[in-house]
Design a protein around this motif. Structure first.
Motif, PDB file in Angstrom:
ATOM      1  N   ALA A 245       1.155  -1.224   0.137  1.00  0.00           N
ATOM      2  CA  ALA A 245      -0.055   0.136  -0.244  1.00  0.00           C
ATOM      3  C   ALA A 245       1.147   1.043   0.057  1.00  0.00           C
ATOM      4  O   ALA A 245       1.953   1.846   0.850  1.00  0.00           O
ATOM      5  CB  ALA A 245      -0.994  -0.174   1.037  1.00  0.00           C
ATOM      6  N   ARG A 246       0.860   1.853  -0.620  1.00  0.00           N
ATOM      7  CA  ARG A 246       0.939   3.795  -0.804  1.00  0.00           C
ATOM      8  C   ARG A 246       0.188   4.500  -0.562  1.00  0.00           C
ATOM      9  O   ARG A 246      -0.921   4.755  -1.518  1.00  0.00           O
ATOM     10  CB  ARG A 246       2.518   3.912  -2.195  1.00  0.00           C
ATOM     11  N   ILE A 247       0.577   6.232  -0.528  1.00  0.00           N
ATOM     12  CA  ILE A 247       0.057   6.861   0.059  1.00  0.00           C
ATOM     13  C   ILE A 247       0.417   7.979  -0.396  1.00  0.00           C
ATOM     14  O   ILE A 247       2.237   8.622   0.625  1.00  0.00           O
ATOM     15  CB  ILE A 247      -0.396   7.099   1.313  1.00  0.00           C
ATOM     16  N   ASN A 248       0.165   8.212  -1.344  1.00  0.00           N
ATOM     17  CA  ASN A 248       0.970   9.755  -2.137  1.00  0.00           C
ATOM     18  C   ASN A 248       1.845   9.775  -3.281  1.00  0.00           C
ATOM     19  O   ASN A 248       3.379   9.496  -2.782  1.00  0.00           O
ATOM     20  CB  ASN A 248       1.023  10.780  -1.339  1.00  0.00           C
ATOM     21  N   GLY A 249       2.692   8.271  -3.246  1.00  0.00           N
ATOM     22  CA  GLY A 249       3.686   7.362  -3.566  1.00  0.00           C
ATOM     23  C   GLY A 249       4.382   6.643  -2.776  1.00  0.00           C
ATOM     24  O   GLY A 249       5.750   6.421  -3.432  1.00  0.00           O
ATOM     25  N   GLU A 250       4.267   7.141  -1.306  1.00  0.00           N
ATOM     26  CA  GLU A 250       5.184   6.885  -0.511  1.00  0.00           C
ATOM     27  C   GLU A 250       4.422   5.116   0.570  1.00  0.00           C
ATOM     28  O   GLU A 250       3.148   5.446   0.764  1.00  0.00           O
ATOM     29  CB  GLU A 250       4.860   7.611   0.914  1.00  0.00           C
ATOM     30  N   GLU A 251       5.388   4.202   0.492  1.00  0.00           N
ATOM     31  CA  GLU A 251       4.773   2.973   0.963  1.00  0.00           C
ATOM     32  C   GLU A 251       4.770   2.999   2.490  1.00  0.00           C
ATOM     33  O   GLU A 251       5.806   3.581   3.119  1.00  0.00           O
ATOM     34  CB  GLU A 251       5.954   1.836   0.584  1.00  0.00           C
ATOM     35  N   ARG A 252       3.643   2.510   3.119  1.00  0.00           N
ATOM     36  CA  ARG A 252       2.967   2.767   4.171  1.00  0.00           C
ATOM     37  C   ARG A 252       2.727   0.976   4.687  1.00  0.00           C
ATOM     38  O   ARG A 252       2.761   0.708   5.957  1.00  0.00           O
ATOM     39  CB  ARG A 252       1.577   3.395   4.056  1.00  0.00           C
ATOM     40  N   SER A 253       2.698  -0.194   3.733  1.00  0.00           N
ATOM     41  CA  SER A 253       2.399  -0.821   4.165  1.00  0.00           C
ATOM     42  C   SER A 253       2.966  -2.312   3.295  1.00  0.00           C
ATOM     43  O   SER A 253       3.372  -1.756   1.987  1.00  0.00           O
ATOM     44  CB  SER A 253       0.604  -1.847   4.178  1.00  0.00           C
ATOM     45  N   GLY A 291      -1.657  -3.902   7.278  1.00  0.00           N
ATOM     46  CA  GLY A 291      -2.061  -2.919   5.915  1.00  0.00           C
ATOM     47  C   GLY A 291      -3.065  -1.844   5.723  1.00  0.00           C
ATOM     48  O   GLY A 291      -3.723  -1.688   4.773  1.00  0.00           O
ATOM     49  N   CYS A 292      -3.508  -0.878   7.127  1.00  0.00           N
ATOM     50  CA  CYS A 292      -4.114  -0.137   7.468  1.00  0.00           C
ATOM     51  C   CYS A 292      -3.832   0.689   8.204  1.00  0.00           C
ATOM     52  O   CYS A 292      -2.346   0.120   9.005  1.00  0.00           O
ATOM     53  CB  CYS A 292      -5.891  -0.996   7.914  1.00  0.00           C
ATOM     54  N   GLY A 293      -4.457   2.318   7.784  1.00  0.00           N
ATOM     55  CA  GLY A 293      -3.899   3.505   9.096  1.00  0.00           C
ATOM     56  C   GLY A 293      -4.251   3.115  10.636  1.00  0.00           C
ATOM     57  O   GLY A 293      -2.891   3.131  11.689  1.00  0.00           O
ATOM     58  N   LEU A 294      -4.366   2.415  10.901  1.00  0.00           N
ATOM     59  CA  LEU A 294      -4.985   1.660  12.111  1.00  0.00           C
ATOM     60  C   LEU A 294      -3.724   1.019  12.894  1.00  0.00           C
ATOM     61  O   LEU A 294      -3.225   1.094  13.706  1.00  0.00           O
ATOM     62  CB  LEU A 294      -6.465   1.306  12.150  1.00  0.00           C
ATOM     63  N   GLU A 295      -3.053   0.315  12.023  1.00  0.00           N
ATOM     64  CA  GLU A 295      -2.296  -0.541  13.076  1.00  0.00           C
ATOM     65  C   GLU A 295      -1.348  -0.017  12.879  1.00  0.00           C
ATOM     66  O   GLU A 295      -0.373   0.017  13.827  1.00  0.00           O
ATOM     67  CB  GLU A 295      -1.993  -1.103  11.901  1.00  0.00           C
ATOM     68  N   GLY A 303      -7.403  14.679  -0.134  1.00  0.00           N
ATOM     69  CA  GLY A 303      -6.839  14.760  -1.553  1.00  0.00           C
ATOM     70  C   GLY A 303      -5.762  13.474  -1.382  1.00  0.00           C
ATOM     71  O   GLY A 303      -4.988  13.346  -2.227  1.00  0.00           O
ATOM     72  N   ASP A 304      -5.649  12.498  -0.353  1.00  0.00           N
ATOM     73  CA  ASP A 304      -4.695  11.260  -0.676  1.00  0.00           C
ATOM     74  C   ASP A 304      -4.348  10.712  -1.723  1.00  0.00           C
ATOM     75  O   ASP A 304      -6.081  10.479  -2.060  1.00  0.00           O
ATOM     76  CB  ASP A 304      -4.270  10.738   1.140  1.00  0.00           C
ATOM     77  N   VAL A 305      -3.927  10.138  -2.476  1.00  0.00           N
ATOM     78  CA  VAL A 305      -4.112   9.025  -2.930  1.00  0.00           C
ATOM     79  C   VAL A 305      -3.725   8.320  -2.807  1.00  0.00           C
ATOM     80  O   VAL A 305      -2.456   7.580  -2.303  1.00  0.00           O
ATOM     81  CB  VAL A 305      -3.302   9.441  -4.462  1.00  0.00           C
ATOM     82  N   VAL A 306      -4.690   6.803  -2.540  1.00  0.00           N
ATOM     83  CA  VAL A 306      -3.744   5.558  -2.587  1.00  0.00           C
ATOM     84  C   VAL A 306      -4.130   4.462  -3.404  1.00  0.00           C
ATOM     85  O   VAL A 306      -4.545   4.417  -4.019  1.00  0.00           O
ATOM     86  CB  VAL A 306      -5.790   5.193  -1.008  1.00  0.00           C
ATOM     87  N   GLU A 307      -2.691   4.006  -3.476  1.00  0.00           N
ATOM     88  CA  GLU A 307      -2.824   3.047  -4.196  1.00  0.00           C
ATOM     89  C   GLU A 307      -2.023   1.806  -3.633  1.00  0.00           C
ATOM     90  O   GLU A 307      -1.385   1.380  -2.764  1.00  0.00           O
ATOM     91  CB  GLU A 307      -1.068   3.018  -4.776  1.00  0.00           C
ATOM     92  N   LEU A 308      -2.705   0.664  -3.944  1.00  0.00           N
ATOM     93  CA  LEU A 308      -2.569  -0.536  -3.092  1.00  0.00           C
ATOM     94  C   LEU A 308      -2.521  -2.194  -4.238  1.00  0.00           C
ATOM     95  O   LEU A 308      -2.814  -1.616  -5.671  1.00  0.00           O
ATOM     96  CB  LEU A 308      -4.645  -1.277  -2.554  1.00  0.00           C
TER      97      LEU A 308
END
Length: 322
Positions: A245-253, A291-295, A303-308
């Protein structure tokens, strides 16, 4: 094979085969109007192995020069209105970490966070319930909330805390009842990507009622899905797929589907007990660990772009906008 549902120049939904060079071959146009199995993705799935074999034959023999560029069409969710959605919580890491995060959030909102944690850390509310290890738990999603890749999602007005959820989704391919896990793969058509968007502030309150999520997941376009539906034979092993998962191109998960605790075969066996499963029904894996922001305690912003992205399937992309 990879199949897509798409529209062109404002027309109705069409069924296409996604080619390796980012082109779409319109199956209905190639086969001719008399072949109703290519009227829609659901028609194709309901057509069974015979329809799938016919689609493969068309793909081999058709003139690919007639294919359209993917960039010139609007992708829809693979099944815009599926017959049914069941979303599971099949990854143990998510089950554990989401409960711990809920504890942190509630403690942070208290007057004495340290004392709150001390008072509540042993409560059953913050342990994974034993039933989770006994059977695959699920809730029934809102099939009318399914929406398209690249669709801009409107942030629900009643929520301040929005979250993404990175999930693998299984699509049922064959009708069945009382299906054993040993025979369950015969009932799988393929896989796609599912983003189970969640209004976490609303969900936190709803779950206190011990009746499952409702308005936290029930709003227009709450369930992006896509970009394509990939057949089981092309996936090969659904338990060895990289998921990012990436938010605005930055890997989060990042994770691997192999960390799943309850397999799709076990889900199918459980759901089909004295209940008929139908072609086109969707079983979501639930969120992969981290795999989510809660964790991660890192939620979405306006305005965030979510890419899975899931290996062998592609990338599901949506912007979340207030």
């Amino acid at each position: 094979m990879k199949f897509v549902t798409y529209s062109f120049q404002g027309g109705g939904d069409r069924l296409g085969a996604l080619l390796s060079n980012d082109k779409i071959l319109d199956l209905k146009a190639v086969a001719g109007d008399r072949h109703s199995v290519f009227d829609s993705m659901l028609s194709l799935i309901e057509g069974g192995q015979e329809a799938l074999d016919f689609a493969r034959k068309l793909l081999r023999e058709a003139d690919h020069g007639d294919a359209m560029l993917l960039q010139n069409v609007r992708l829809r969710a693979p099944i815009p209105r599926p017959p049914q959605i069941r979303d599971f919580m099949a990854f143990e890491k998510h089950a554990v970490k989401s409960l711990l995060s809920a504890l942190k959030i509630r403690s942070a909102a208290s007057e004495d966070p340290a004392q709150y944690i001390k008072d509540h850390q042993n409560l059953e509310d913050f342990k994974v319930p034993p039933v989770w290890y006994e059977k695959p738990i699920y809730y029934k999603g809102n099939r009318f909330a399914i929406t398209d890749p690249e669709k801009e999602i409107t942030w629900p007005s009643y929520s301040k805390v929005m979250d993404y959820e990175l999930e693998l989704a299984c699509v049922i391919g064959k009708k069945g009842k009382n299906i054993s896990k040993e025979n369950a793969r015969d009932h799988i058509f393929g896989f796609t990507i599912f983003n189970d968007l969640s209004a976490r502030d609303v969900q936190g309150k709803e779950m206190g009622g011990r009746f499952g999520p409702a308005k936290s997941k029930d709003f227009d376009d709450a369930s992006p899905m896509g970009p394509c539906l990939v057949t089981l034979d092309e996936i090969e092993d659904p338990y060895d797929l990289q998921m990012v998962a990436r938010i605005n191109g930055e890997e989060r998960s990042r994770g691997n589907s192999g960390s799943i605790h309850w397999t799709f075969e076990e889900m199918i066996e459980y759901v089909s007990r004295d209940e008929t499963l139908y072609p086109g029904e969707i079983l979501g894996s639930g969120t992969i660990g981290n795999g989510c922001g809660l964790e991660l305690l890192n939620f979405l912003q306006d305005g965030d772009v979510v890419e899975l992205e899931i290996e062998k399937i592609g990338t599901l992309r949506n912007r979340i906008k207030k």
